[in-house]
Design a protein around this motif. Structure first.
Motif, PDB file in Angstrom:
ATOM      1  N   ALA A  96     -26.534  30.721  43.873  1.00 40.94           N
ATOM      2  CA  ALA A  96     -27.731  30.390  44.658  1.00 40.94           C
ATOM      3  C   ALA A  96     -27.418  29.793  46.015  1.00 40.94           C
ATOM      4  N   GLY A  97     -26.247  29.185  46.155  1.00 39.84           N
ATOM      5  CA  GLY A  97     -25.879  28.609  47.441  1.00 39.84           C
ATOM      6  C   GLY A  97     -26.861  27.558  47.895  1.00 39.84           C
ATOM      7  N   THR A  98     -27.384  27.732  49.097  1.00 40.42           N
ATOM      8  CA  THR A  98     -28.307  26.752  49.665  1.00 40.42           C
ATOM      9  C   THR A  98     -29.756  27.027  49.274  1.00 40.42           C
ATOM     10  N   GLY A  99     -29.978  28.070  48.458  1.00 42.85           N
ATOM     11  CA  GLY A  99     -31.309  28.323  47.935  1.00 42.85           C
ATOM     12  C   GLY A  99     -32.096  29.404  48.646  1.00 42.85           C
ATOM     13  N   TYR A 100     -31.428  30.266  49.398  1.00 43.07           N
ATOM     14  CA  TYR A 100     -32.117  31.302  50.170  1.00 43.07           C
ATOM     15  C   TYR A 100     -33.092  32.096  49.304  1.00 43.07           C
ATOM     16  N   PHE A 101     -32.612  32.636  48.184  1.00 42.59           N
ATOM     17  CA  PHE A 101     -33.491  33.404  47.299  1.00 42.59           C
ATOM     18  C   PHE A 101     -34.246  32.517  46.323  1.00 42.59           C
ATOM     19  N   SER A 102     -33.639  31.452  45.853  1.00 49.22           N
ATOM     20  CA  SER A 102     -34.299  30.587  44.865  1.00 49.22           C
ATOM     21  C   SER A 102     -35.637  30.075  45.381  1.00 49.22           C
ATOM     22  N   VAL A 103     -35.649  29.603  46.611  1.00 46.64           N
ATOM     23  CA  VAL A 103     -36.870  29.058  47.210  1.00 46.64           C
ATOM     24  C   VAL A 103     -37.930  30.139  47.349  1.00 46.64           C
ATOM     25  N   ARG A 104     -37.527  31.318  47.777  1.00 48.32           N
ATOM     26  CA  ARG A 104     -38.482  32.414  47.961  1.00 48.32           C
ATOM     27  C   ARG A 104     -39.015  32.923  46.623  1.00 48.32           C
ATOM     28  N   LEU A 105     -38.159  32.973  45.620  1.00 49.71           N
ATOM     29  CA  LEU A 105     -38.619  33.376  44.293  1.00 49.71           C
ATOM     30  C   LEU A 105     -39.671  32.409  43.765  1.00 49.71           C
ATOM     31  N   ALA A 106     -39.380  31.120  43.886  1.00 48.77           N
ATOM     32  CA  ALA A 106     -40.308  30.105  43.381  1.00 48.77           C
ATOM     33  C   ALA A 106     -41.632  30.135  44.123  1.00 48.77           C
ATOM     34  N   SER A 107     -41.604  30.536  45.386  1.00 47.34           N
ATOM     35  CA  SER A 107     -42.813  30.551  46.210  1.00 47.34           C
ATOM     36  C   SER A 107     -43.555  31.880  46.151  1.00 47.34           C
TER      37      SER A 107
END
Length: 248
Positions: A96-107
């Motif tokens: 996930a690193g700094t959250g590039y995809f994680s944040v977008r997935l959650a949103s």
């Protein structure tokens, strides 16, 4: 990553393709998987142990991994749309690193539970602070080991972006990963093409055939291939149906 975890920083047919990939496969006993950020230009002389490359300077890497300019070629909105997540589902963003995809997935509209997984403690710490700061209550940062993601619960989708080439002993890793998929769960691999203008050294990039060959050994079957990303392969797999023995 998973060097930003196993992130930048996110799958491989048999026979001749596997034979062609043998030198790469044989060179896998590395220590850690990377992060799905954005690699710089390939080095003229790649490190002897590319998979052991560290991604522990989260604040500095965030400037590259979360650079808005990345959206033009990463196309996160379209990727998430193609993934077709539904409310109530769970996703593991491995590397996930700094959250590039994680944040977008959650949103996204489906608002799935997201496990933001990385092997780097610095990345997990960065993610923990970020999700708290941005109020992302459905994102759980997870510190992974090099050989397992340490997921706290089964998921419907595992997303591996720009991280596949960082994972050591991939056949064993993805074989074990099947136990963390819910019935009907999917594995999505996004990783750099051989001709991408940036990414890891070319010898650490894989063709879809190489990825498919490795994942077939791990018990996965290709479900879909998407070709709209200009720099990366986008491959979706499901657990292969068990082979029926031909006993009479």
């Amino acid at each position: 990553m998973i060097a930003a975890m196993v992130t930048v920083c996110c799958v491989i047919a048999l026979g001749a393709a596997l034979a062609a990939s043998a030198p790469l496969l044989a060179a896998q006993p590395h220590t850690a998987a990377g992060s799905h950020g954005q690699h710089g230009a390939p080095a003229a002389q790649p490190p002897a142990d590319h998979h052991a490359h560290r991604f522990d300077n989260a604040a500095e890497l965030a400037k590259r991994f979360d650079d808005p300019a990345r959206d033009a070629w990463q196309m996160p909105g379209r990727v998430i749309e193609i993934l077709g997540l539904r409310p109530g589902q769970a996703v593991a963003d491995i590397g996930a690193g700094t959250g590039y995809f994680s944040v977008r997935l959650a949103s996204s509209a489906a608002a799935p539970t997201v496990y933001a997984v990385d092997v780097e403690a610095a990345m997990v710490d960065h993610l923990t602070k970020r999700v708290k700061r941005e109020g992302l209550t459905t994102v759980t940062p997870v510190l992974a080991a090099a050989d397992r993601p340490n997921l706290p619960a089964p998921v419907d989708l595992v997303l591996v972006v720009d991280t596949y080439h960082h994972i050591p002993n991939r056949v064993a890793y993805f074989t074990a990963l099947k136990a963390s998929l819910r019935p009907g769960g999917r594995l999505a691999i996004i990783d750099f093409r051989k001709d991408s203008p940036e990414g890891p050294p070319v010898q650490y990039r894989f063709t879809p055939e190489q990825i498919g060959a490795e994942l077939a050994q791990a018990g996965f079957a290709l479900e879909a291939t998407h070709d709209f990303l200009p720099r990366q392969h986008f491959l979706i797999y499901r657990v292969a149906a068990p082979q029926l023995s031909d006993h009479h």
